[in-house]
Design an enzyme around this catalytic site. Sequence first.
Site, PDB file in Angstrom:
ATOM      1  N   ARG A  80       0.861  -1.191   0.000  1.00 30.42           N
ATOM      2  CA  ARG A  80       0.000   0.000   0.000  1.00 30.42           C
ATOM      3  C   ARG A  80       0.893   1.236   0.000  1.00 30.42           C
ATOM      4  O   ARG A  80       1.191   1.804   1.048  1.00 30.42           O
ATOM      5  CB  ARG A  80      -0.941  -0.047   1.209  1.00 30.42           C
ATOM      6  CG  ARG A  80      -2.072  -1.051   0.989  1.00 30.42           C
ATOM      7  CD  ARG A  80      -2.837  -1.350   2.243  1.00 30.42           C
ATOM      8  NE  ARG A  80      -2.010  -2.121   3.175  1.00 30.42           N
ATOM      9  CZ  ARG A  80      -2.444  -2.618   4.327  1.00 30.42           C
ATOM     10  NH1 ARG A  80      -3.693  -2.431   4.705  1.00 30.42           N
ATOM     11  NH2 ARG A  80      -1.633  -3.303   5.105  1.00 30.42           N
TER      12      ARG A  80
ATOM     13  N   ASP B  32       2.485   4.932  -0.236  1.00 30.85           N
ATOM     14  CA  ASP B  32       2.054   6.232   0.300  1.00 30.85           C
ATOM     15  C   ASP B  32       1.824   7.272  -0.804  1.00 30.85           C
ATOM     16  O   ASP B  32       2.268   7.088  -1.933  1.00 30.85           O
ATOM     17  CB  ASP B  32       3.170   6.808   1.193  1.00 30.85           C
ATOM     18  CG  ASP B  32       3.182   6.155   2.565  1.00 30.85           C
ATOM     19  OD1 ASP B  32       2.141   5.637   2.992  1.00 30.85           O
ATOM     20  OD2 ASP B  32       4.258   6.174   3.195  1.00 30.85           O
TER      21      ASP B  32
ATOM     22  N   ARG C 157      12.037   5.343   3.511  1.00 30.59           N
ATOM     23  CA  ARG C 157      12.453   6.746   3.469  1.00 30.59           C
ATOM     24  C   ARG C 157      13.149   7.214   4.746  1.00 30.59           C
ATOM     25  O   ARG C 157      13.943   8.154   4.710  1.00 30.59           O
ATOM     26  CB  ARG C 157      11.242   7.627   3.149  1.00 30.59           C
ATOM     27  CG  ARG C 157      10.703   7.333   1.740  1.00 30.59           C
ATOM     28  CD  ARG C 157       9.682   8.331   1.334  1.00 30.59           C
ATOM     29  NE  ARG C 157       8.357   8.036   1.847  1.00 30.59           N
ATOM     30  CZ  ARG C 157       7.508   8.944   2.306  1.00 30.59           C
ATOM     31  NH1 ARG C 157       7.873  10.216   2.360  1.00 30.59           N
ATOM     32  NH2 ARG C 157       6.316   8.597   2.722  1.00 30.59           N
TER      33      ARG C 157
END
Lengths: 242, 242
Positions: free
Chosen positions: B50, B52, B195
């Site tokens: 999923r 972002d 990230r």
Amino acid sequence: MRNIKVVLEYDGTDFYGWQIQPEKRTVQGVLESVVEKFLRKKIQVIAAGRTDTGVHALGQVANFFIENDYDEETIKNAINANLPGDIFVRAAEQIDNSFHSRFDALSRIYIYKISKKKSVFKKRFSWYYGHTLDILYMNKGCELLLGKKDFTSFAVSKSKKENMNMDIKRCYFRETENEIIFEIEADRFLHKSVRTIIGTLVLLGSKNLDVVDIEKILQAKDRRSAGSTTPPHGLFLKEVKY
Amino acid sequence: MRNIKVVLEYDGTDFYGWQIQPEKRTVQGVLESVVEKFLRKKIQVIAAGRTDTGVHALGQVANFFIENDYDEETIKNAINANLPGDIFVRAAEQIDNSFHSRFDALSRIYIYKISKKKSVFKKRFSWYYGHTLDILYMNKGCELLLGKKDFTSFAVSKSKKENMNMDIKRCYFRETENEIIFEIEADRFLHKSVRTIIGTLVLLGSKNLDVVDIEKILQAKDRRSAGSTTPPHGLFLKEVKY
């Protein structure tokens, strides 16, 4: 007065081309308003090539006059700080006051990217063409375009008196894993000429035209004899030579 | 009922991530509405990852059930004909009904692109970082992340009971002329973990952190001990392995 030469990069997708137009977002319009804000003075920016709607630039050259004594780095940074994300000044330098970015250019180099693989990441910056192209055959067609010739068949003429000659110094296709890249250098380019040359050479590469037809198209001096104009999003003004 | 597995590519720029949300443009939302229009029936599309808001996919895997007997090529072409330009179905195949794109995935591979040169053509698909990064030093930090570990310090936890383990099989930086590319493969990824790992390893590469600090950050089990989360536009879900 000081003459400032800048080298620009832009993503042409969201611009109605280079040239300023009322109510339209153009590269010249955005750039002039940013420079004017910085200098607090009306100015005019002249460019080497007036790119069409949707056409990109890797190395457009432009110049404008200023009265202040800011150094080159300050000018570049101040402009970049206020430009939107789709224009970027790569270099700024002071140049002789006689320099004119359009009239003094000896040649312009354009590249056109054809994507062989459909991809959401390529679509903004290349033209997707799903069929096989014979690069060797297209390059034979390229050879017939070299030198100083009348390109009436490959351009949109603005007036009957327009000089329709172009002196093509280089033009060829090369192939990478996912792309075919066309590169062309000429003294000047007529309106839509690069994209009409591509549209015609693609007919050669897909065997819908013979190499000898290129000669016939040139001689016809009639826009209807050549192929269609390919979309602008594959085209980049790569470099301007002085 | 037939289970259809699709491999998707998308440019995440204009999506609020994968997961369907009211009033927001999401990949799942757009894809479901296109498939529903084609099948004339409500369906649910399940994805392996999923992603972002703003994160891209080169090889997202999803599956959904249909009742019709259309062949795989027809399904792929019908969906692609109605998808907007920023989503593309690369492949469609019928698969065993027990297949679940999320639960059956053995590992996911993400890449993150850091651009060394500022460019209007790179900005949509990479993170510009203007300072020098020591790749060898960052790769030493990568080695300390390998294997099954608690990644509480590198993730946004959704609940106190959440399993915060990740088993990193591979992770390393490589350098090209204009880019630094990070590639990471793990069994699962916690929210924003890729990230935050990048944001922390960049501190290493810029000599604001020592290799030994990576071990300390892992042991702290505290999000505040790690570096910041880098922007989403450099991140791509590259592949899902089954």
